[in-house]
Design a protein around this motif. Structure first.
Motif, PDB file in Angstrom:
ATOM      1  N   HIS A 102       0.824  -1.206   0.000  1.00  0.00           N
ATOM      2  CA  HIS A 102       0.000   0.000   0.000  1.00  0.00           C
ATOM      3  C   HIS A 102       0.857   1.255   0.000  1.00  0.00           C
ATOM      4  O   HIS A 102       2.085   1.191   0.130  1.00  0.00           O
ATOM      5  CB  HIS A 102      -0.950  -0.002   1.214  1.00  0.00           C
ATOM      6  CG  HIS A 102      -0.274  -0.411   2.485  1.00  0.00           C
ATOM      7  ND1 HIS A 102      -0.817  -1.314   3.368  1.00  0.00           N
ATOM      8  CD2 HIS A 102       0.918  -0.040   3.019  1.00  0.00           C
ATOM      9  CE1 HIS A 102      -0.005  -1.483   4.395  1.00  0.00           C
ATOM     10  NE2 HIS A 102       1.053  -0.712   4.205  1.00  0.00           N
ATOM     11  N   THR A 103       0.179   2.396  -0.117  1.00  0.00           N
ATOM     12  CA  THR A 103       0.839   3.701  -0.167  1.00  0.00           C
ATOM     13  C   THR A 103       0.178   4.603   0.868  1.00  0.00           C
ATOM     14  O   THR A 103      -1.006   4.932   0.752  1.00  0.00           O
ATOM     15  CB  THR A 103       0.694   4.340  -1.568  1.00  0.00           C
ATOM     16  OG1 THR A 103       1.121   3.402  -2.554  1.00  0.00           O
ATOM     17  CG2 THR A 103       1.510   5.615  -1.671  1.00  0.00           C
ATOM     18  N   LEU A 104       0.932   4.990   1.879  1.00  0.00           N
ATOM     19  CA  LEU A 104       0.378   5.819   2.949  1.00  0.00           C
ATOM     20  C   LEU A 104       0.299   7.272   2.480  1.00  0.00           C
ATOM     21  O   LEU A 104       1.271   7.810   1.936  1.00  0.00           O
ATOM     22  CB  LEU A 104       1.249   5.719   4.198  1.00  0.00           C
ATOM     23  CG  LEU A 104       0.681   6.272   5.509  1.00  0.00           C
ATOM     24  CD1 LEU A 104       1.319   5.557   6.706  1.00  0.00           C
ATOM     25  CD2 LEU A 104       0.894   7.772   5.649  1.00  0.00           C
ATOM     26  N   VAL A 105      -0.858   7.901   2.698  1.00  0.00           N
ATOM     27  CA  VAL A 105      -1.048   9.283   2.268  1.00  0.00           C
ATOM     28  C   VAL A 105      -1.702  10.089   3.387  1.00  0.00           C
ATOM     29  O   VAL A 105      -2.594   9.603   4.088  1.00  0.00           O
ATOM     30  CB  VAL A 105      -1.907   9.348   0.980  1.00  0.00           C
ATOM     31  CG1 VAL A 105      -3.266   8.721   1.191  1.00  0.00           C
ATOM     32  CG2 VAL A 105      -2.039  10.783   0.485  1.00  0.00           C
ATOM     33  N   VAL A 106      -1.210  11.318   3.567  1.00  0.00           N
ATOM     34  CA  VAL A 106      -1.774  12.285   4.509  1.00  0.00           C
ATOM     35  C   VAL A 106      -2.195  13.508   3.711  1.00  0.00           C
ATOM     36  O   VAL A 106      -1.396  14.061   2.938  1.00  0.00           O
ATOM     37  CB  VAL A 106      -0.750  12.671   5.594  1.00  0.00           C
ATOM     38  CG1 VAL A 106      -1.337  13.718   6.537  1.00  0.00           C
ATOM     39  CG2 VAL A 106      -0.303  11.446   6.372  1.00  0.00           C
ATOM     40  N   ASP A 107      -3.441  13.930   3.863  1.00  0.00           N
ATOM     41  CA  ASP A 107      -3.953  15.058   3.094  1.00  0.00           C
ATOM     42  C   ASP A 107      -3.178  16.339   3.391  1.00  0.00           C
ATOM     43  O   ASP A 107      -2.700  16.557   4.518  1.00  0.00           O
ATOM     44  CB  ASP A 107      -5.441  15.278   3.387  1.00  0.00           C
ATOM     45  CG  ASP A 107      -6.287  14.104   2.923  1.00  0.00           C
ATOM     46  OD1 ASP A 107      -5.858  13.386   2.003  1.00  0.00           O
ATOM     47  OD2 ASP A 107      -7.382  13.909   3.506  1.00  0.00           O
ATOM     48  N   GLU A 108      -3.084  17.198   2.394  1.00  0.00           N
ATOM     49  CA  GLU A 108      -2.319  18.435   2.538  1.00  0.00           C
ATOM     50  C   GLU A 108      -2.917  19.378   3.578  1.00  0.00           C
ATOM     51  O   GLU A 108      -2.196  20.181   4.173  1.00  0.00           O
ATOM     52  CB  GLU A 108      -2.219  19.151   1.185  1.00  0.00           C
ATOM     53  CG  GLU A 108      -1.402  18.383   0.147  1.00  0.00           C
ATOM     54  CD  GLU A 108      -1.295  19.154  -1.159  1.00  0.00           C
ATOM     55  OE1 GLU A 108      -1.882  20.254  -1.246  1.00  0.00           O
ATOM     56  OE2 GLU A 108      -0.636  18.658  -2.083  1.00  0.00           O
ATOM     57  N   ASP A 109      -4.225  19.312   3.797  1.00  0.00           N
ATOM     58  CA  ASP A 109      -4.854  20.208   4.766  1.00  0.00           C
ATOM     59  C   ASP A 109      -4.704  19.712   6.208  1.00  0.00           C
ATOM     60  O   ASP A 109      -5.213  20.336   7.143  1.00  0.00           O
ATOM     61  CB  ASP A 109      -6.340  20.404   4.445  1.00  0.00           C
ATOM     62  CG  ASP A 109      -7.111  19.091   4.431  1.00  0.00           C
ATOM     63  OD1 ASP A 109      -6.474  18.019   4.582  1.00  0.00           O
ATOM     64  OD2 ASP A 109      -8.342  19.129   4.271  1.00  0.00           O
ATOM     65  N   CYS A 110      -4.012  18.607   6.397  1.00  0.00           N
ATOM     66  CA  CYS A 110      -3.745  18.089   7.737  1.00  0.00           C
ATOM     67  C   CYS A 110      -2.454  18.713   8.253  1.00  0.00           C
ATOM     68  O   CYS A 110      -1.367  18.440   7.730  1.00  0.00           O
ATOM     69  CB  CYS A 110      -3.623  16.563   7.712  1.00  0.00           C
ATOM     70  SG  CYS A 110      -3.292  15.827   9.318  1.00  0.00           S
ATOM     71  N   GLN A 111      -2.557  19.578   9.246  1.00  0.00           N
ATOM     72  CA  GLN A 111      -1.379  20.275   9.753  1.00  0.00           C
ATOM     73  C   GLN A 111      -0.361  19.316  10.357  1.00  0.00           C
ATOM     74  O   GLN A 111       0.848  19.476  10.156  1.00  0.00           O
ATOM     75  CB  GLN A 111      -1.795  21.319  10.782  1.00  0.00           C
ATOM     76  CG  GLN A 111      -2.645  22.447  10.216  1.00  0.00           C
ATOM     77  CD  GLN A 111      -2.977  23.499  11.249  1.00  0.00           C
ATOM     78  OE1 GLN A 111      -2.643  23.374  12.433  1.00  0.00           O
ATOM     79  NE2 GLN A 111      -3.635  24.552  10.810  1.00  0.00           N
ATOM     80  N   GLU A 112      -0.851  18.342  11.103  1.00  0.00           N
ATOM     81  CA  GLU A 112       0.063  17.371  11.719  1.00  0.00           C
ATOM     82  C   GLU A 112      -0.651  16.038  11.901  1.00  0.00           C
ATOM     83  O   GLU A 112      -1.773  15.980  12.402  1.00  0.00           O
ATOM     84  CB  GLU A 112       0.565  17.879  13.074  1.00  0.00           C
ATOM     85  CG  GLU A 112       1.571  16.937  13.732  1.00  0.00           C
ATOM     86  CD  GLU A 112       2.035  17.433  15.102  1.00  0.00           C
ATOM     87  OE1 GLU A 112       3.227  17.305  15.403  1.00  0.00           O
ATOM     88  OE2 GLU A 112       1.181  17.940  15.873  1.00  0.00           O
ATOM     89  N   MET A 113       0.024  14.973  11.480  1.00  0.00           N
ATOM     90  CA  MET A 113      -0.484  13.627  11.693  1.00  0.00           C
ATOM     91  C   MET A 113       0.563  12.861  12.494  1.00  0.00           C
ATOM     92  O   MET A 113       1.752  12.847  12.157  1.00  0.00           O
ATOM     93  CB  MET A 113      -0.741  12.906  10.371  1.00  0.00           C
ATOM     94  CG  MET A 113      -1.472  11.563  10.518  1.00  0.00           C
ATOM     95  SD  MET A 113      -0.492  10.175  11.158  1.00  0.00           S
ATOM     96  CE  MET A 113       0.608   9.843   9.780  1.00  0.00           C
ATOM     97  N   VAL A 114       0.118  12.224  13.591  1.00  0.00           N
ATOM     98  CA  VAL A 114       1.007  11.391  14.400  1.00  0.00           C
ATOM     99  C   VAL A 114       0.315  10.065  14.640  1.00  0.00           C
ATOM    100  O   VAL A 114      -0.838  10.025  15.092  1.00  0.00           O
ATOM    101  CB  VAL A 114       1.358  12.055  15.749  1.00  0.00           C
ATOM    102  CG1 VAL A 114       2.282  11.139  16.558  1.00  0.00           C
ATOM    103  CG2 VAL A 114       2.011  13.414  15.544  1.00  0.00           C
ATOM    104  N   ALA A 115       0.994   8.977  14.338  1.00  0.00           N
ATOM    105  CA  ALA A 115       0.458   7.632  14.575  1.00  0.00           C
ATOM    106  C   ALA A 115       1.575   6.738  15.089  1.00  0.00           C
ATOM    107  O   ALA A 115       2.736   6.887  14.692  1.00  0.00           O
ATOM    108  CB  ALA A 115      -0.143   7.043  13.300  1.00  0.00           C
ATOM    109  N   MET A 116       1.224   5.840  15.989  1.00  0.00           N
ATOM    110  CA  MET A 116       2.190   4.874  16.500  1.00  0.00           C
ATOM    111  C   MET A 116       2.117   3.606  15.664  1.00  0.00           C
ATOM    112  O   MET A 116       1.038   3.045  15.474  1.00  0.00           O
ATOM    113  CB  MET A 116       1.913   4.558  17.968  1.00  0.00           C
ATOM    114  CG  MET A 116       2.937   3.615  18.583  1.00  0.00           C
ATOM    115  SD  MET A 116       2.679   3.330  20.365  1.00  0.00           S
ATOM    116  CE  MET A 116       1.166   2.369  20.321  1.00  0.00           C
ATOM    117  N   PHE A 117       3.271   3.156  15.186  1.00  0.00           N
ATOM    118  CA  PHE A 117       3.343   1.944  14.372  1.00  0.00           C
ATOM    119  C   PHE A 117       4.243   0.919  15.053  1.00  0.00           C
ATOM    120  O   PHE A 117       5.344   1.247  15.491  1.00  0.00           O
ATOM    121  CB  PHE A 117       3.897   2.251  12.978  1.00  0.00           C
ATOM    122  CG  PHE A 117       2.907   2.880  12.039  1.00  0.00           C
ATOM    123  CD1 PHE A 117       2.163   2.094  11.163  1.00  0.00           C
ATOM    124  CD2 PHE A 117       2.717   4.247  12.030  1.00  0.00           C
ATOM    125  CE1 PHE A 117       1.257   2.670  10.294  1.00  0.00           C
ATOM    126  CE2 PHE A 117       1.802   4.836  11.167  1.00  0.00           C
ATOM    127  CZ  PHE A 117       1.068   4.036  10.297  1.00  0.00           C
TER     128      PHE A 117
END
Length: 205
Positions: free
Chosen positions: A158-173
Motif C-alpha cells: 500500500h501507499t500511505l497518504v496524509v492530506d495536505e490540509d492536515c497540519q500534523e499527523m502522528v500515529a504509532m506503528f
C-alpha cells in the motif's frame, strides 16, 4: 466361635494377596510452602531486557496537575525537536522501542503539512494507532482518525497518504520485520526499512 477359629480369621483378614497388611501411619499436619511475594511473582526472568517507559507519548500534559507540569519529563512530545528523526522533508519518526534481537520496532510516525510514504510491502504484520490528524492508504477507502487502530496483515502492499490540509499527523506503528519499498509503476524493489535502518538513522541524527 472358638478362640482358635477367631484367631485364624483375624490372621487371614490382615493379609492381602499373601502380603501382610501394614496399617497406615497416623496423618501428619500438611506442610505448606511459603507464598512468594508479589514483587517476586512480577519480576522479569534473569537476563530479560529492562522495561521501557516513555512518559507522555500522547502529549496530554495539559491534563496533568500543575506540580507535574514542572517536570521536564512530561513535556509535550512536540516540544523537543531532537526526539524526532527526519526521514523526508515532511516526515519524521520518534523511536520508542528498537528491538534488534526480535526484529521489530515501535515508533511514532509524524507528517507535517501532508505527504506520502511511498508504496511499500509488509512481509510481517503491522499494528498502528492514530494519535493526531488523519491518514489512509491509496489502495483502501477507509481513513484513520485519532483513536483509530489499524491491523495490517502480512503481504499487504500500500501507499500511505496524509492530506495536505492536515497540519500534523502522528500515529504509532509497531512493525515486525521489513518495510520494503516498491516502485509505483514497475513494482521493483527500490529500498527497505527495518529495525536496523531505523537505529542507524536515529544514531546519525
Amino acid at each position: 466361635m472358638s478362640p482358635s477359629r477367631l484367631t485364624l480369621l483375624l490372621l487371614l483378614s490382615s493379609c492381602v494377596g499373601g502380603v501382610a497388611y501394614k496399617p497406615r501411619p497416623p496423618c501428619r499436619p500438611r506442610t505448606y510452602h511459603s507464598i512468594a511475594s508479589p514483587s517476586s511473582l512480577l519480576a522479569a526472568p534473569q537476563g530479560a531486557l529492562s522495561d521501557i517507559v516513555v512518559p507522555n507519548v500522547l502529549g496530554l500534559s495539559e491534563y496533568l496537575p500543575g506540580d507535574l507540569l514542572e517536570d521536564s519529563a512530561v513535556a509535550s512530545p512536540s516540544s523537543d525537536p531532537r526526539l524526532w528523526v527526519p526521514q523526508t522533508p515532511c516526515l519524521s519518526f520518534r523511536p520508542l522501542c528498537l528491538s534488534v534481537s526480535q526484529g521489530y520496532y515501535v515508533n511514532l510516525l509524524r507528517f507535517k503539512g501532508g505527504g506520502i510514504l511511498g508504496r511499500h510491502y509488509h512481509p510481517s504484520p503491522v499494528h498502528a494507532l492514530t494519535l493526531r490528524g488523519s491518514w489512509g492508504y491509496v489502495e483502501h477507502d477507509w481513513k484513520a482518525t485519532p483513536g483509530t487502530y489499524v491491523f495490517e496483515p502480512p503481504g499487504e502492499t500500500h501507499t500511505l497518504v496524509v492530506d495536505e490540509d492536515c497540519q500534523e499527523m502522528v500515529a504509532m506503528f509497531h512493525v515486525t520485520g521489513s518495510l520494503i519499498y516498491k516502485d509505483a509503476v514497475s513494482g521493483e524493489t527500490v529500498g527497505y526499512d527495518d529495525v536496523f535502518t531505523k537505529l542507524e538513522k536515529a544514531r546519525k541524527w
